[in-house]
Each structure stands twice: as structure tokens, then as C-alpha cells.
Write an enzyme that holds these catalytic residues in place. Structure first.
Site, PDB file in Angstrom:
ATOM      1  N   SER A   1       0.397  -0.893  -0.223  1.00 25.47           N
ATOM      2  CA  SER A   1      -0.103  -0.018   0.165  1.00 25.47           C
ATOM      3  C   SER A   1       1.149   1.774  -0.231  1.00 25.47           C
ATOM      4  O   SER A   1       2.302   0.783   0.887  1.00 25.47           O
ATOM      5  CB  SER A   1      -0.959   0.121   1.264  1.00 25.47           C
ATOM      6  OG  SER A   1      -1.406   0.800   0.927  1.00 25.47           O
TER       7      SER A   1
ATOM      8  N   TYR B   1      -1.731   0.933  10.378  1.00 29.71           N
ATOM      9  CA  TYR B   1      -2.135   0.450   9.488  1.00 29.71           C
ATOM     10  C   TYR B   1      -0.598   0.617   8.700  1.00 29.71           C
ATOM     11  O   TYR B   1      -0.057  -0.082   7.997  1.00 29.71           O
ATOM     12  CB  TYR B   1      -2.763   0.758   8.300  1.00 29.71           C
ATOM     13  CG  TYR B   1      -2.986  -0.237   7.738  1.00 29.71           C
ATOM     14  CD1 TYR B   1      -3.661  -1.360   7.020  1.00 29.71           C
ATOM     15  CD2 TYR B   1      -3.257   1.022   6.227  1.00 29.71           C
ATOM     16  CE1 TYR B   1      -3.749  -1.416   5.566  1.00 29.71           C
ATOM     17  CE2 TYR B   1      -2.877   0.169   4.375  1.00 29.71           C
ATOM     18  CZ  TYR B   1      -3.581  -1.329   4.618  1.00 29.71           C
ATOM     19  OH  TYR B   1      -3.706  -1.754   3.442  1.00 29.71           O
TER      20      TYR B   1
END
Length: 251
Positions: free
Chosen positions: A144, A157
Site C-alpha cells: 500500500s 496500518y
């Protein structure tokens, strides 16, 4: 030559579902692995109707690391039953609670790290010797852009994805010596259930386009790719903002 088998981890996600369809469309057999059995059964039926390939559903829980040895052995056996072609891996799972939720409940931080990073390392490290033994194949993992810098809006995250990116660098070096490619794909905003309703989204890409790009990257033996590609420019700028300025930004 026997067709390859793609093991799709986290196969009930939008991108993984699209990836499985695209891979099957190219003639690959597919193993759909995840927790949502009903969803996976529907995907398997869809693939079976659309494409003349072997497809199976396998129960998989990223957080249940004690089950990963048996899971990998089972998947290797299924791939052998399909005809013994190379086993490829597409990993698309992760857990992304809202940062405010994590701040209220620190246990959610541990779950995020376990599901997004530790679970991925657990299953990939068990798959690695089998990939080395076959001497070819592809591993594609969805990282990501969040892992490129710790931002106040999703730093737990992001830290899990950053750890995953670093792990994949080492795994890439290891498997390169055996003729296996490892590709890290860093998506920006994709139209999935994980991003639905999030404020401030822009230039959102489709899961199908991302899946197709992942297959292209694997075929080319790419190492690290941003999707869409313009995210490389965005994240280069973000990574180079000086810390005294960056910590004052609400991004």
C-alpha cells in the site's frame, strides 16, 4: 506443459476476486483461499462457468498462524492434482480499521499488525521453500502507498504495510536465486469495501484494472510498482516533506 496454479490469499476481496477471474481467463488454475466460505464458493462457481480451468476453495485465516503449515501442504497437494504446473501466489489480505477506532481500542492495533503483516509473513515464509524447490513462479503481494510514510490518519496500518514491504525486499532477494519473482504492488485509492465511504478519496481506480496490472507486473518480473503509476510521483513528494513540516499536516 501443465498450466500454472495461482493461490489467491484473501480471495474474497474485490481485487483478489478480479485477479482470480483474470488469471483463470489466461488459462491458470486457481485456489481461492480465505475466511468467507460462501463468498469464495460463489466466486469458484463463477470462474468455473466462465473458464475451463480447475478451481478449488480452501479455508484460510491469516491470524490463525498455527494452521498455516497444514494449509500450505494442502495447497501444494491441490496444485499437484491440477497437473503439477508451477504454483504462483497472489496475496491480497489485510485489516484496516479506522485510526480513531485503533486509538480508542489499542487491541485493534495488534489485530491490524497480526492480520496485515505477521499473518502475511507466516504464510509466505512457509510457501518460500516450495517456491524455491520448483525453481520458477511468481509471488505478487498487495502492499500500500500507506506504507511509504507514517501518516497521522492511518499510521498503524501504514506501519504494518511498511514492515511487509521490507520483508518482501528480503524475500525477493532470496527467491531471485531460485528463479522466482516477487512483486510488491502499492495501490493508491481503489474502489473496494475497505475504502468505501472514506473522505478525501480522489482518482479512484477499479479493482479489475488493478488485477490486470498485477498480472502484467508478474509476467514482466517487476519488483515494485505503484498503481495507478502516478502514485509514485505523489508518494515521492510525500516521502520528501521534511519531518518538522510533515508532522503539522493532517494527511
Amino acid at each position: 506443459m501443465s498450466a500454472a496454479t495461482w493461490l489467491v490469499l484473501g480471495a474474497s476481496s474485490s481485487i483478489a476476486r478480479a485477479f482470480a477471474l483474470e488469471a483463470a481467463g489466461e488459462g491458470a488454475n486457481v485456489l481461492l483461499a480465505g475466511r468467507d466460505r460462501d463468498d469464495l464458493d460463489r466466486s469458484a462457481a463463477d470462474i468455473g462457468i466462465r473458464h475451463n480451468v480447475a478451481v478449488r476453495v480452501v479455508d484460510f485465516d491469516a491470524e490463525a498462524v498455527d494452521s498455516h503449515d497444514a494449509f500450505v501442504t494442502h495447497c501444494a497437494g491441490l496444485a499437484a492434482e491440477f497437473g503439477g504446473g508451477p504454483l504462483n501466489v497472489f496475496l491480497a489480505f489485510g485489516l484496516m480499521p479506522d485510526q480513531a477506532t485503533i486509538d480508542r481500542d489499542p487491541d485493534q492495533a495488534q489485530r491490524t499488525i497480526q492480520a496485515t503483516y505477521a499473518g502475511a509473513v507466516s504464510v509466505l515464509h512457509r510457501l518460500a521453500p516450495r517456491m524455491e524447490a520448483q525453481g520458477k513462479g511468481h509471488v505478487v503481494v498487495l502492499g500500500s502507498v500507506a506504507g511509504d510514510r507514517g501518516r497521522i490518519k492511518n499510521y498503524v496500518y501504514g506501519s504494518a504495510k511498511a514492515g511487509l514491504h521490507a520483508y518482501l525486499q528480503g524475500l525477493r532477494a532470496r527467491l531471485f536465486r531460485a528463479g522466482v519473482t516477487v512483486t510488491t504492488v502499492k495501490p493508491g485509492f481503489i474502489d473496494t469495501t475497505m475504502t468505501w465511504g472514506m473522505p478525501g478519496l480522489f482518482l479512484v481506480a477499479s479493482p479489475r484494472d488493478c488485477a490486470r496490472a498485477c498480472l502484467r507486473y508478474a509476467a514482466k518480473g517487476a519488483e515494485v510498482r505503484y498503481f495507478p503509476a502516478f502514485w509514485w510521483i505523489i508518494m515521492t513528494i510525500i516521502r520528501n516533506i521534511p519531518e518538522p513540516i510533515f508532522k503539522r499536516l493532517s494527511i
